[in-house]
Design an enzyme around this catalytic site. Structure first.
Site, short mmCIF file in Angstrom:
data_model
loop_
_atom_site.label_atom_id
_atom_site.label_comp_id
_atom_site.label_asym_id
_atom_site.label_seq_id
_atom_site.Cartn_x
_atom_site.Cartn_y
_atom_site.Cartn_z
N THR A 208 0.81 -1.21 0.00
CA THR A 208 0.00 0.00 0.00
C THR A 208 0.85 1.27 0.00
O THR A 208 0.35 2.36 0.27
CB THR A 208 -0.92 0.02 1.23
OG1 THR A 208 -0.12 -0.11 2.42
CG2 THR A 208 -1.94 -1.11 1.17
N GLY A 212 -1.83 7.27 -0.71
CA GLY A 212 -2.30 8.64 -0.56
C GLY A 212 -1.86 9.54 -1.69
O GLY A 212 -2.64 10.35 -2.21
#
Length: 270
Positions: A208, A212
């Protein structure tokens, strides 16, 4: 050929999963011409950040001014800005060059826990840059730092989004990936009047890194193409969901997401 232009003002990630590298990949995948202003260079891999080296202040000034003198970005995003001095500079240059559709990704902490924004810079971000923003996109820990209190549930996330709009941003998007209490990830978008909820199934993966950056870059790309905010966020949410689900499997730590995945799905490929 009328190709939309977008600018990212952020740090460099040599591993390619986050920062300007992730932003440029996302811009390209969504059909937008990307430009960069580099604020710092991070030495990092999937196991952590080994060092952060800020770019000389005058070098950032010249990057911003050379971009503003000759290009016309229709949307701008900020990522790792590193210091209060750089944040105030970026705010001044956004105004000087009349850059609109500003998306703030308040990059504060890397996936491995290393701080990427100096503590004294948080106040500069909220006071100088946030009032210029169309949208700010913090995760829950970042939102907690920005508003100065803990966020424990969806109701408190809604209140945090309201507070960020009251602090100056036109819209606030509180991402839900750090909320461990559900099998769903719920992102909360507040438009100053009402809430919009974007729900996706949580993907259990360690890959991951850069989510963002990629999410906010996808929003910026869609805004540059003229999409309204809710449509831009919706497309960006689909983009990052695909990038997480179709993992690359690189590295032994927090690996990067798959920036190819969304367009491959659009073409019917997997």
């Amino acid at each position: 050929m009328n190709i939309a232009q977008a600018l990212t003002i952020a740090g460099s990630d040599n591993g390619g999963g986050a920062g300007i590298q992730a932003d440029l990949k996302t811009f390209q995948e969504l059909g937008v011409y990307g430009m960069t202003v580099i604020t710092a260079i991070a030495a990092q891999n999937t196991t952590g950040v080994q060092g952060v080296f800020p770019i000389d202040y005058d070098g950032i000034v010249q990057q911003l001014d050379s971009t503003g003198a000759d290009f016309q970005p229709r949307a701008v995003k900020t990522g790792m800005l590193y210091s209060a001095e750089i944040i105030r500079l970026v705010a001044a240059k956004c105004q000087q060059h009349s850059w609109s559709n500003l998306v703030i990704d308040p990059v504060m902490v890397a996936k491995g826990g290393a701080p990427l924004l100096q503590q004294e810079a948080v106040q500069a971000l909220t006071q100088d840059l946030l009032p210029l923003a169309l949208l700010i996109t913090p995760n829950i820990p970042e939102a907690e730092l920005l508003i100065g209190r803990s966020i424990r549930n969806l109701s408190e996330r809604e209140e945090a989004a309201k507070q960020l709009v009251q602090m100056g941003s036109t819209y606030a998007l509180i991402k839900g990936g750090h909320d461990p209490g559900s099998g769903m990830v719920i992102d909360v978008l507040y438009d100053g009047h009402s809430f919009h909820y974007l729900e996706n199934l949580r993907v259990m993966t360690r890959h991951t890194h850069g989510t963002g950056c990629t999410f906010s870059a996808a929003i910026t790309a869609e805004l540059a193409k003229g999409s309204p905010i809710l449509a831009a966020v919706t497309t960006a949410r689909a983009f990052i969901q695909a990038a997480i689900e179709d993992e690359l499997g690189f590295g032994t730590g927090h690996g990067p997401t798959n920036h190819f995945a969304y367009q491959r799905r659009q073409r019917g490929e997997r």
